[in-house]
Motif scaffolding. Structure first.
Motif, PDB file in Angstrom:
ATOM      1  N   MET A 220       0.940  -1.184   0.151  1.00  0.00           N
ATOM      2  CA  MET A 220       0.166  -0.100   0.028  1.00  0.00           C
ATOM      3  C   MET A 220       0.599   1.201  -0.030  1.00  0.00           C
TER       4      MET A 220
ATOM      5  N   GLY B  73      -0.205   3.716  -2.879  1.00  0.00           N
ATOM      6  CA  GLY B  73      -0.601   4.851  -2.365  1.00  0.00           C
ATOM      7  C   GLY B  73      -0.086   6.183  -2.922  1.00  0.00           C
TER       8      GLY B  73
ATOM      9  N   GLU C 268      -1.823   5.995  -6.413  1.00  0.00           N
ATOM     10  CA  GLU C 268      -2.847   6.701  -6.598  1.00  0.00           C
ATOM     11  C   GLU C 268      -3.119   7.959  -6.073  1.00  0.00           C
ATOM     12  N   SER C 269      -2.328   8.841  -5.141  1.00  0.00           N
ATOM     13  CA  SER C 269      -2.422  10.080  -4.725  1.00  0.00           C
ATOM     14  C   SER C 269      -1.744  10.889  -6.056  1.00  0.00           C
TER      15      SER C 269
ATOM     16  N   TYR D  48     -14.092   8.529   0.576  1.00  0.00           N
ATOM     17  CA  TYR D  48     -13.055   8.563  -0.495  1.00  0.00           C
ATOM     18  C   TYR D  48     -12.927   9.727  -1.086  1.00  0.00           C
TER      19      TYR D  48
ATOM     20  N   SER E  33       2.176  11.296   0.861  1.00  0.00           N
ATOM     21  CA  SER E  33       1.051  10.802  -0.066  1.00  0.00           C
ATOM     22  C   SER E  33       1.086   9.186   0.602  1.00  0.00           C
ATOM     23  N   MET E  34       2.331   8.916   1.180  1.00  0.00           N
ATOM     24  CA  MET E  34       2.731   7.627   1.827  1.00  0.00           C
ATOM     25  C   MET E  34       2.039   7.503   3.210  1.00  0.00           C
TER      26      MET E  34
ATOM     27  N   ASP F 116      -0.560   9.443   3.884  1.00  0.00           N
ATOM     28  CA  ASP F 116      -2.021   9.202   3.735  1.00  0.00           C
ATOM     29  C   ASP F 116      -2.499   7.995   3.331  1.00  0.00           C
ATOM     30  N   SER F 117      -1.642   7.053   3.033  1.00  0.00           N
ATOM     31  CA  SER F 117      -2.204   5.656   2.636  1.00  0.00           C
ATOM     32  C   SER F 117      -2.100   5.048   3.749  1.00  0.00           C
TER      33      SER F 117
ATOM     34  N   LYS G 115      -5.037   5.514   6.376  1.00  0.00           N
ATOM     35  CA  LYS G 115      -6.160   4.741   5.999  1.00  0.00           C
ATOM     36  C   LYS G 115      -6.173   3.390   6.557  1.00  0.00           C
TER      37      LYS G 115
ATOM     38  N   ARG H 105     -14.729   2.181   3.237  1.00  0.00           N
ATOM     39  CA  ARG H 105     -14.276   3.368   2.421  1.00  0.00           C
ATOM     40  C   ARG H 105     -15.644   4.008   1.717  1.00  0.00           C
TER      41      ARG H 105
END
Length: 521
Positions: free
Chosen positions: A104, A108, A111-112, A255, A346-347, A349-350, A353, A471
């Motif tokens: 992830m 992540g 995705e970000s 989401y 961004s990492m 943030d992943s 979650k 989510r």
């Protein structure tokens, strides 16, 4: 937030009886406590039950150790001391934990940055919406080649893909989960699981015939045909049963899906092309490194797909690199990332979650360890096998009984290797005695093992899939997921079992060097 959801059909064919049954499962399941608490309560039950059963003597012999099964008292002073002393390592060595978190981190970033979303936009342009479901299920099954990658990559992407197409994200999760886990025994190419199970099957067969050998690819042809069957059955279940029901759920989760998924700007397209080139170059470099016969990425036997091969052990780190590198390239090329701090953010943030999953993973790890240490699962599996043996059924009925037994045991013991390690020394010789080959017995085991993977909370990745559902639908729980997956489980069990009997009846080859009947080597 309101989201327009469309379905491929009008749902007129949905059975009221089935709908009521699934709604009852969902209501009952969601009345249960939080998943983390469920595992905690199960832990207490197992510990208490182990104390009671440890006082009893059972006339059941473990074929792996040739010793009588004895339930261990987890409430003894020694056991409690060991539990406390090993609590940290029990959690940190919980296999899915590291796999999920490392993968992830890379996904992540991709995705970000927007790399994955742009890729999905482009994919949706070339994939007819009518074929989105079978495409997702088939890709999910193919992900078995990359060990457990499907759980951390394909399932969450299934939600994003379906939502991008205007369909309910939980339907995408269900379809992907059905392919990754429900279709675990089906694939177009050999996987490490073939070699893992073959070792147990051959050892069990040699209990009666010391010269008997089982080919690693003994279920290959049936597995290839099964991948087509599971794709078609999963497609029908998704759009005729699951989607009409799930689409009524309100999407109210936390989401990110505000952007227009119908267009890609020139800047995004250029950034995507650069990032994709980096990804392709990385894959080409990996292929070049793995190609030589003496590659360090190969196992000692020269195989790339055996569990001992370094490349198979590196699947999760490779996923991390394959996604984080193009994600970074896309982020800077598109302007999403300005500095290295944005990449780290961004990492972060992943990982934020994944908090609820880590809490569930802790209690899940403790429960599974206790269940294993107590020997209760072993006792139940062996008692069931002995019961099936005592019934002395004809060949076809015995195969169905074998599938049923495996499906039931799968609800208690999640690991395929652990189940087959316990059952194969009993079931393989037992079926040999009635003329059924070890290869056919293994195929029956794989059907039962796969069919109920998707409805047992004891499957180690089940809590993660619950988190994926939450989510998008905050109130989703264990009952929600079980009710979504129950139609797949029932349909896979029935159709796959009948398919095996038909395949057998027609004399179609199971795989390489795989007879249906046993004959001494």
């Amino acid at each position: 937030m309101s989201t327009n959801i469309t379905t491929p059909g009008n749902g007129a064919g949905e059975s009221r009886l089935m709908n009521g049954f699934l709604n009852a499962i969902e209501r009952a399941g969601n009345k249960l406590p939080e998943p983390a608490l469920i595992f905690f309560y199960f832990l207490l039950v197992v510990m208490g039950l182990s104390a009671v059963l440890s006082l009893m003597t059972f006339d059941v012999v473990n074929p792996m150790t040739q010793e009588t099964v004895q339930v261990n008292n987890l409430l003894s002073a020694e056991a409690l001391t060991n539990t406390l002393a090993n609590m940290v390592t029990t959690f940190t060595t919980f296999a899915p934990l590291g796999i999920v978190l490392v993968a992830m981190l890379g996904v992540g970033v991709a995705e970000s940055s927007g790399f994955i979303n742009v890729g999905l936009k482009k994919m949706l342009r070339v994939t007819p919406k009518k074929l989105l479901t079978p495409m997702l299920i088939f890709v999910a099954m193919f992900s078995h080649v990359a060990a457990d990658a499907g759980y951390v990559l394909v399932i969450p992407l299934g939600a994003i893909i379906f939502m991008s197409a205007g369909r309910h994200p939980l339907v995408g999760i269900a379809a992907a989960f059905s392919g990754v886990s429900g279709g675990f025994a089906a694939n177009m190419v050999p996987t490490g699981n073939d070699a893992l199970l073959q070792g147990f099957t051959q050892a069990a067969a040699q209990l009666l015939d010391s010269t008997y050998t089982v080919n690693t690819l003994c279920n290959l042809f049936f597995g290839i045909a099964s991948s087509i069957l599971i794709t078609l059955v999963g497609w029908w279940v998704t759009e005729r049963i699951v989607e009409p029901r799930v689409s009524k759920m309100t999407i109210d989760g936390d989401y990110q899906h505000e952007e227009d998924m119908s267009s890609v700007s020139d800047k995004e397209s250029r950034a995507f092309n650069r990032a994709s080139l980096v990804m392709l170059l990385g894959l080409a470099a990996l292929a070049a490194a793995a190609w030589p016969e003496g590659s360090m990425l190969r196992g000692t036997d020269g195989s790339l797909t055996s569990y001992s091969a370094p490349i198979m052990k590196s699947i999760v780190p490779l996923i991390f690199l394959i996604f984080i590198l193009p994600g970074i390239v896309y982020g800077f090329a598109s302007g999403t990332f300005k500095t290295g701090k944005d990449v780290i953010a961004s990492m972060n943030d992943s990982m934020s979650k994944m908090g609820s999953y880590m809490v569930m993973a802790f209690f899940c790890a403790m429960f599974i360890k206790a269940f294993s240490d107590s020997n209760i699962g072993t006792l139940l599996a062996l008692v069931g096998a002995d019961g099936l043996k005592a019934m002395e059924l004809p060949g076809e009925a015995t195969i169905i009984g074998m599938i049923l037994l495996t499906a039931a045991v799968n609800l208690l013991i999640g690991s395929a290797s652990a189940k087959w390690g316990l059952l194969s020394p009993i079931m393989v010789p037992m079926l040999i005695a009635v003329g059924i080959s070890p290869e056919l017995t293994q195929a029956a085991f794989r059907i039962g093992d796969s069919s109920t993977n998707i409805i047992t909370p004891l499957m180690v990745f089940f809590p993660l899939v619950v988190v994926y559902c939450q989510r998008y639908v905050k109130g989703a729980g264990v009952g929600t997921l079980v009710s979504m997956m129950m139609p797949y489980s029932i349909a896979f069990f029935i159709s796959w079992s009948l398919f095996l009997l038909a395949w057998w009846g027609l004399g179609m080859p199971l795989g390489v060097a795989a007879p249906y009947t046993w004959s001494a080597g």
